[in-house]
Design an enzyme around this catalytic site. Structure first.
Site, mmCIF file in Angstrom:
data_model
loop_
_atom_site.group_PDB
_atom_site.id
_atom_site.type_symbol
_atom_site.label_atom_id
_atom_site.label_comp_id
_atom_site.label_asym_id
_atom_site.label_seq_id
_atom_site.Cartn_x
_atom_site.Cartn_y
_atom_site.Cartn_z
ATOM 1 N N LYS A 1 0.826 -1.212 0.000
ATOM 2 C CA LYS A 1 0.000 0.000 0.000
ATOM 3 C C LYS A 1 0.864 1.267 0.000
ATOM 4 C CE LYS A 1 -2.144 -1.081 3.888
ATOM 5 N NZ LYS A 1 -1.581 -2.391 4.253
ATOM 6 N N ARG B 1 -9.246 0.770 9.474
ATOM 7 C CA ARG B 1 -8.877 -0.608 9.779
ATOM 8 C C ARG B 1 -9.925 -1.306 10.634
ATOM 9 N NH1 ARG B 1 -2.929 0.295 9.313
ATOM 10 N NH2 ARG B 1 -1.834 -1.694 9.357
ATOM 11 N N ARG C 1 11.879 -1.334 11.299
ATOM 12 C CA ARG C 1 10.603 -1.497 12.007
ATOM 13 C C ARG C 1 10.619 -2.779 12.816
ATOM 14 N NH1 ARG C 1 5.472 -0.316 8.214
ATOM 15 N NH2 ARG C 1 4.544 -1.451 9.959
ATOM 16 N N ARG D 1 -0.206 -9.149 13.634
ATOM 17 C CA ARG D 1 -0.763 -8.123 12.742
ATOM 18 C C ARG D 1 -1.758 -8.753 11.753
ATOM 19 N NH1 ARG D 1 4.562 -5.754 10.634
ATOM 20 N NH2 ARG D 1 3.356 -4.353 9.337
HETATM 21 P P1 AMP Z 1 1.190 0.173 8.962
HETATM 22 O O1 AMP Z 1 2.320 1.125 8.753
HETATM 23 O O2 AMP Z 1 -0.038 0.564 8.208
HETATM 24 O O3 AMP Z 1 1.583 -1.261 8.737
HETATM 25 O O4 AMP Z 1 0.778 0.277 10.506
HETATM 26 C C1 AMP Z 1 1.678 -0.074 11.521
HETATM 27 C C2 AMP Z 1 0.954 -0.154 12.852
HETATM 28 O O5 AMP Z 1 0.390 1.125 13.176
HETATM 29 C C3 AMP Z 1 -0.211 -1.113 12.912
HETATM 30 O O6 AMP Z 1 0.209 -2.453 13.175
HETATM 31 C C4 AMP Z 1 -1.029 -0.518 14.062
HETATM 32 O O7 AMP Z 1 -0.431 -0.836 15.321
HETATM 33 C C5 AMP Z 1 -0.849 0.975 13.842
HETATM 34 N N1 AMP Z 1 -1.915 1.540 12.969
HETATM 35 C C6 AMP Z 1 -1.760 2.096 11.735
HETATM 36 N N2 AMP Z 1 -2.936 2.478 11.228
HETATM 37 C C7 AMP Z 1 -3.877 2.142 12.153
HETATM 38 C C8 AMP Z 1 -5.294 2.246 12.197
HETATM 39 N N3 AMP Z 1 -6.003 2.772 11.182
HETATM 40 N N4 AMP Z 1 -5.919 1.791 13.320
HETATM 41 C C9 AMP Z 1 -5.242 1.267 14.345
HETATM 42 N N5 AMP Z 1 -3.909 1.106 14.359
HETATM 43 C C10 AMP Z 1 -3.231 1.545 13.263
#
Ligand code: AMP
Length: 190
Positions: free
Chosen positions: A14, A89, A134, A146
């Protein structure tokens, strides 16, 4: 405005694709994960809170995430539209986003989902973890959690948007360029 939810499980691509498509369509890319990571780096109150969830691979609570997302949208008053990456999400987040946009006379034009099998996603995340710095990409237990969060709380959003005729699935397996082209074909119609 063209408001697109770029959807898919962790590691679907994404963020990579949003960065490539935002220029082509003149859209603002908002990645909630990136905003959280920025806050963690700067040790803000939001960052300190978010870190406790993100480190485990859990979702950050809805209220915190929704408030943050709305503030990010409001920072971009002249935007021609948005690519939402990693948001919504949960069903509550999706409902909040619809309500928030409708107060501005706006809506989500479509959810465009990158569809990738789970075993390939784990490989991609572990590979990314070698360079992304990360913590949630390097530990397979966190990665599995996740996916569990995705499967139990996020995947239902496909039905939420499909019920409005707004779900567009795209094959997320292939080269970065091939996938950008597939996504662009859908973006063009929205
Ligand atoms: P990402 O970079 O999208 O993979 O997000 C990394 C982490 O950020 C996720 O595993 C969640 O812990 C948190 N996170 C990101 N976006 C959201 C969201 N919309 N709702 C809740 N947690 C989020």
């Amino acid at each position: 405005m063209k408001n697109i939810v770029l959807f898919g499980p962790p590691g679907a691509g994404k963020g990579t694709q949003a960065e490539l498509l935002k220029g082509k369509y003149n859209l603002v890319h908002i990645s909630t994960g990136d905003v959280f990571r920025f806050n963690i780096k700067n040790e803000t109150e939001l960052g300190i809170l978010a870190k406790t969830f993100m480190d485990k691979g859990d979702l950050v609570p809805d209220e915190v995430t929704i408030n943050m997302l709305e503030a990010e949208v409001d920072k971009n008053t002249n935007a021609r539209g948005f690519i939402f990456d990693g948001f919504p999400r949960t069903q509550s987040q999706a409902e909040a986003l619809d309500g928030f946009l409708s107060t501005k006379g706006e809506k989500i034009n479509g959810m465009v989902a990158l569809e990738v099998p789970e075993d390939l996603l784990v490989q991609r995340l572990l590979e990314r973890g070698k360079t992304s710095g990360r913590a949630d990409d390097t530990d397979e237990v966190k990665i599995r959690n996740r996916f569990n969060e995705y499967n139990t709380k996020t995947a239902v959003l496909k039905d939420y948007y499909a019920a409005k005729g707004n779900y567009f699935g795209v094959n997320g397996v292939g080269s970065i360029q091939e996938i950008t082209e597939r996504l662009a074909k859908v973006f063009d119609t929205l």
